[in-house]
Scaffold this motif. Structure first.
Motif, PDB file in Angstrom:
ATOM      1  N   LEU A 148      17.821   5.144  -1.683  1.00 48.14           N
ATOM      2  CA  LEU A 148      16.622   4.902  -2.469  1.00 48.14           C
ATOM      3  C   LEU A 148      15.601   4.192  -1.601  1.00 48.14           C
ATOM      4  O   LEU A 148      15.961   3.337  -0.794  1.00 48.14           O
ATOM      5  N   MET A 149      14.333   4.541  -1.771  1.00 48.72           N
ATOM      6  CA  MET A 149      13.249   3.878  -1.051  1.00 48.72           C
ATOM      7  C   MET A 149      13.457   3.922   0.466  1.00 48.72           C
ATOM      8  O   MET A 149      13.139   2.983   1.180  1.00 48.72           O
ATOM      9  N   GLY A 150      14.023   5.016   0.929  1.00 56.02           N
ATOM     10  CA  GLY A 150      14.172   5.218   2.360  1.00 56.02           C
ATOM     11  C   GLY A 150      15.313   4.454   3.002  1.00 56.02           C
ATOM     12  O   GLY A 150      15.444   4.443   4.220  1.00 56.02           O
ATOM     13  N   ILE A 151      16.162   3.802   2.192  1.00 59.36           N
ATOM     14  CA  ILE A 151      17.242   3.023   2.777  1.00 59.36           C
ATOM     15  C   ILE A 151      18.514   3.253   1.975  1.00 59.36           C
ATOM     16  O   ILE A 151      18.484   3.303   0.740  1.00 59.36           O
ATOM     17  N   ARG A 152      19.614   3.434   2.697  1.00 53.52           N
ATOM     18  CA  ARG A 152      20.905   3.622   2.031  1.00 53.52           C
ATOM     19  C   ARG A 152      21.583   2.264   1.914  1.00 53.52           C
ATOM     20  O   ARG A 152      21.844   1.591   2.912  1.00 53.52           O
ATOM     21  N   LEU A 153      21.856   1.870   0.682  1.00 51.62           N
ATOM     22  CA  LEU A 153      22.487   0.592   0.394  1.00 51.62           C
ATOM     23  C   LEU A 153      23.539   0.778  -0.691  1.00 51.62           C
ATOM     24  O   LEU A 153      23.466   1.730  -1.484  1.00 51.62           O
ATOM     25  N   PRO A 154      24.500  -0.126  -0.768  1.00 51.55           N
ATOM     26  CA  PRO A 154      25.384  -0.122  -1.942  1.00 51.55           C
ATOM     27  C   PRO A 154      24.561  -0.315  -3.214  1.00 51.55           C
ATOM     28  O   PRO A 154      23.512  -0.970  -3.203  1.00 51.55           O
ATOM     29  N   VAL A 155      25.048   0.224  -4.310  1.00 52.63           N
ATOM     30  CA  VAL A 155      24.343   0.048  -5.582  1.00 52.63           C
ATOM     31  C   VAL A 155      24.217  -1.435  -5.926  1.00 52.63           C
ATOM     32  O   VAL A 155      23.218  -1.865  -6.507  1.00 52.63           O
ATOM     33  N   THR A 156      25.214  -2.236  -5.521  1.00 54.08           N
ATOM     34  CA  THR A 156      25.111  -3.682  -5.753  1.00 54.08           C
ATOM     35  C   THR A 156      23.822  -4.239  -5.168  1.00 54.08           C
ATOM     36  O   THR A 156      23.152  -5.071  -5.796  1.00 54.08           O
ATOM     37  N   GLU A 157      23.466  -3.801  -3.973  1.00 58.96           N
ATOM     38  CA  GLU A 157      22.275  -4.331  -3.311  1.00 58.96           C
ATOM     39  C   GLU A 157      20.990  -3.716  -3.864  1.00 58.96           C
ATOM     40  O   GLU A 157      19.937  -4.364  -3.857  1.00 58.96           O
ATOM     41  N   HIS A 158      21.078  -2.494  -4.373  1.00 55.71           N
ATOM     42  CA  HIS A 158      19.904  -1.940  -5.046  1.00 55.71           C
ATOM     43  C   HIS A 158      19.587  -2.738  -6.315  1.00 55.71           C
ATOM     44  O   HIS A 158      18.405  -2.889  -6.665  1.00 55.71           O
ATOM     45  N   PHE A 159      20.608  -3.255  -6.980  1.00 56.02           N
ATOM     46  CA  PHE A 159      20.344  -4.140  -8.123  1.00 56.02           C
ATOM     47  C   PHE A 159      19.633  -5.407  -7.658  1.00 56.02           C
ATOM     48  O   PHE A 159      18.732  -5.914  -8.335  1.00 56.02           O
ATOM     49  N   LEU A 160      20.022  -5.934  -6.502  1.00 55.73           N
ATOM     50  CA  LEU A 160      19.335  -7.107  -5.967  1.00 55.73           C
ATOM     51  C   LEU A 160      17.873  -6.790  -5.640  1.00 55.73           C
ATOM     52  O   LEU A 160      16.977  -7.612  -5.885  1.00 55.73           O
ATOM     53  N   VAL A 161      17.635  -5.609  -5.081  1.00 55.64           N
ATOM     54  CA  VAL A 161      16.257  -5.200  -4.799  1.00 55.64           C
ATOM     55  C   VAL A 161      15.444  -5.150  -6.093  1.00 55.64           C
ATOM     56  O   VAL A 161      14.289  -5.586  -6.146  1.00 55.64           O
ATOM     57  N   ARG A 162      16.049  -4.642  -7.161  1.00 62.79           N
ATOM     58  CA  ARG A 162      15.347  -4.598  -8.453  1.00 62.79           C
ATOM     59  C   ARG A 162      15.029  -6.017  -8.938  1.00 62.79           C
ATOM     60  O   ARG A 162      13.946  -6.275  -9.472  1.00 62.79           O
ATOM     61  N   GLY A 163      15.977  -6.927  -8.765  1.00 60.42           N
ATOM     62  CA  GLY A 163      15.719  -8.304  -9.154  1.00 60.42           C
ATOM     63  C   GLY A 163      14.619  -8.929  -8.330  1.00 60.42           C
ATOM     64  O   GLY A 163      13.770  -9.675  -8.854  1.00 60.42           O
ATOM     65  N   PHE A 164      14.614  -8.634  -7.045  1.00 56.64           N
ATOM     66  CA  PHE A 164      13.593  -9.153  -6.138  1.00 56.64           C
ATOM     67  C   PHE A 164      12.206  -8.708  -6.594  1.00 56.64           C
ATOM     68  O   PHE A 164      11.282  -9.514  -6.724  1.00 56.64           O
ATOM     69  N   GLU A 165      12.075  -7.413  -6.866  1.00 54.81           N
ATOM     70  CA  GLU A 165      10.754  -6.901  -7.232  1.00 54.81           C
ATOM     71  C   GLU A 165      10.306  -7.418  -8.596  1.00 54.81           C
ATOM     72  O   GLU A 165       9.129  -7.757  -8.791  1.00 54.81           O
ATOM     73  N   ALA A 166      11.234  -7.483  -9.550  1.00 58.25           N
ATOM     74  CA  ALA A 166      10.858  -7.987 -10.872  1.00 58.25           C
ATOM     75  C   ALA A 166      10.374  -9.427 -10.787  1.00 58.25           C
ATOM     76  O   ALA A 166       9.395  -9.807 -11.453  1.00 58.25           O
ATOM     77  N   TRP A 167      11.037 -10.248  -9.978  1.00 54.20           N
ATOM     78  CA  TRP A 167      10.595 -11.638  -9.821  1.00 54.20           C
ATOM     79  C   TRP A 167       9.221 -11.706  -9.151  1.00 54.20           C
ATOM     80  O   TRP A 167       8.343 -12.438  -9.605  1.00 54.20           O
ATOM     81  N   ILE A 168       9.027 -10.939  -8.073  1.00 57.05           N
ATOM     82  CA  ILE A 168       7.749 -10.981  -7.354  1.00 57.05           C
ATOM     83  C   ILE A 168       6.592 -10.646  -8.288  1.00 57.05           C
ATOM     84  O   ILE A 168       5.554 -11.326  -8.315  1.00 57.05           O
TER      85      ILE A 168
END
Length: 370
Positions: free
Chosen positions: A240-260
């Motif tokens: 997703l978004m040009g980077i392959r990550l575990p789904v666990t870390e994609h959830f962290l990315v979602r949290g990061f963006e929602a907070w920002i």
């Protein structure tokens, strides 16, 4: 080290009431004469109170006066907007309304308590969703306030709807806006911008309350997937978004963006939004450092990077002598990675090779897609 540096190193302990008597005698007189340390001390004290949580009486009063009855359905976002005056009266400091902080935290805690339990990797996203939900009552009548880029408040919520959609679709959640697709043949940045523009255009044809309801329902669906509660299942990777990550870390990315973007909205409205809890902030920092390390590669001049009061990492070459040391506040580091600081403007402590430090700061800022 100067007396000023000594005091700054003690401010976090002061904020939590953990100083020795001799240290108290050092800190208190300094705060009376040093404006920058006094401001930092007040910020840390506010954060400490938020992390500890308000008293039960404060929670009850805040919830009763500012929250109203807690909604129980998927229309929670719409219900939270009803009958609440925007921007309840409160003290203003540096242009930000300070009094509503306890109320925002009370709302967020109530929302988190009512939500289904999720695993540790999804808790920063769940908390960020709750925090934005707690801010919603302040948005009534202020949806056209400019926020960031060329988005107003309504468009920023629409952007978050689009941003979460990619992961939601991957995990089997039905899209809330027609036309959702993940085009693997298109450069991810262009695909991301196109979909955001489509969703914003679509949501401008609906009321802000309908956009909030769609975002809230999609977030709830994401947090209800087995991937949010099962770390083993979520250990699998996806692109997703040009980077392959575990789904666990994609959830962290979602949290990061929602907070920002919650912080963006708060600043636009003049409301101080608390940073993520310390544990969640640590998770976001470690994720950002891992991605930053990959972006720098093994050929970059090695820099010993740390966050104030936290961990340290060597970024760049692991075989050459460290060329520089760089320390940032963890919130400032996340804001840099989130594109809210320019590399030359972020507060930092740095020694050694200035070019190596600049390389790290510029690489961190380049990671932003928000």
């Amino acid at each position: 080290m100067t007396d000023h540096d000594d005091v700054r190193d003690l401010l976090a302990a002061w904020a939590f009431g953990a100083l020795e008597p001799a240290e108290e005698h050092t800190v208190r007189p300094h705060l009376a004469t040093c404006e920058s340390c006094a401001a930092e001390a007040e910020r840390l004290r506010t954060t400490a109170r938020l992390l500890d949580g308000p008293s039960p009486e404060s929670v009850e009063v805040s919830a009763r006066v500012l929250e109203g009855p807690r909604p129980e359905s998927d229309d929670a976002a719409r219900g939270a907007l009803d009958g609440l005056p925007p921007n309840p009266a409160g003290a203003v400091r540096d242009g930000l309304v300070v009094t509503p902080l306890d109320a925002l935290l009370a709302r967020a805690r109530r929302a988190r308590a009512a939500a289904a339990p999720v695993a540790r990797h999804a808790t920063p996203y769940a908390a960020a969703v709750a925090a934005l939900g707690a801010l919603l009552p302040e948005l009534a009548g202020r949806w056209s306030t400019p926020v960031v880029h060329d988005w107003d408040v309504h468009a920023t919520l629409a952007h978050l709807l689009a941003a979460d959609e990619h992961l939601a679709v991957r995990l089997g959640v039905g899209a809330r806006v027609p036309g959702a697709r993940i085009d693997e043949d298109m450069e991810w940045g262009a695909a991301w911008e196109r979909r955001t523009a489509e969703v914003i255009a679509h949501e401008y044809g609906r009321t802000p309350e309908e956009t909030v309801a769609a975002w809230s329902a999609q977030a709830a669906d994401l947090l209800a997937t087995p991937y949010a509660s099962d770390p083993e299942l979520a250990a699998g990777t996806t692109l997703l978004m040009g980077i392959r990550l575990p789904v666990t870390e994609h959830f962290l990315v979602r949290g990061f963006e929602a907070w920002i973007h919650t912080d963006d909205i708060g600043r636009a409205l003049g409301i101080a939004v608390p940073p993520p809890p310390e544990e969640h902030l640590g998770q976001l920092v470690r994720l950002a450092v891992r991605i930053l390390g990959g972006a720098l590669g093994s050929g970059a001049p090695p820099v010993l990077f740390g966050v104030r009061g936290g961990e340290e990492w060597v970024l760049g070459s692991q075989s050459d002598p460290v060329a520089a040391e760089l320390t940032l506040d963890p919130v400032d580091f996340c804001l840099l990675v989130g594109g809210r600081y320019a590399p030359d403007a972020v507060p930092r402590n740095a020694t050694g090779d200035a070019a190596a430090v600049r390389n790290v700061l510029e690489a961190a800022a380049s990671l932003s897609w928000l």
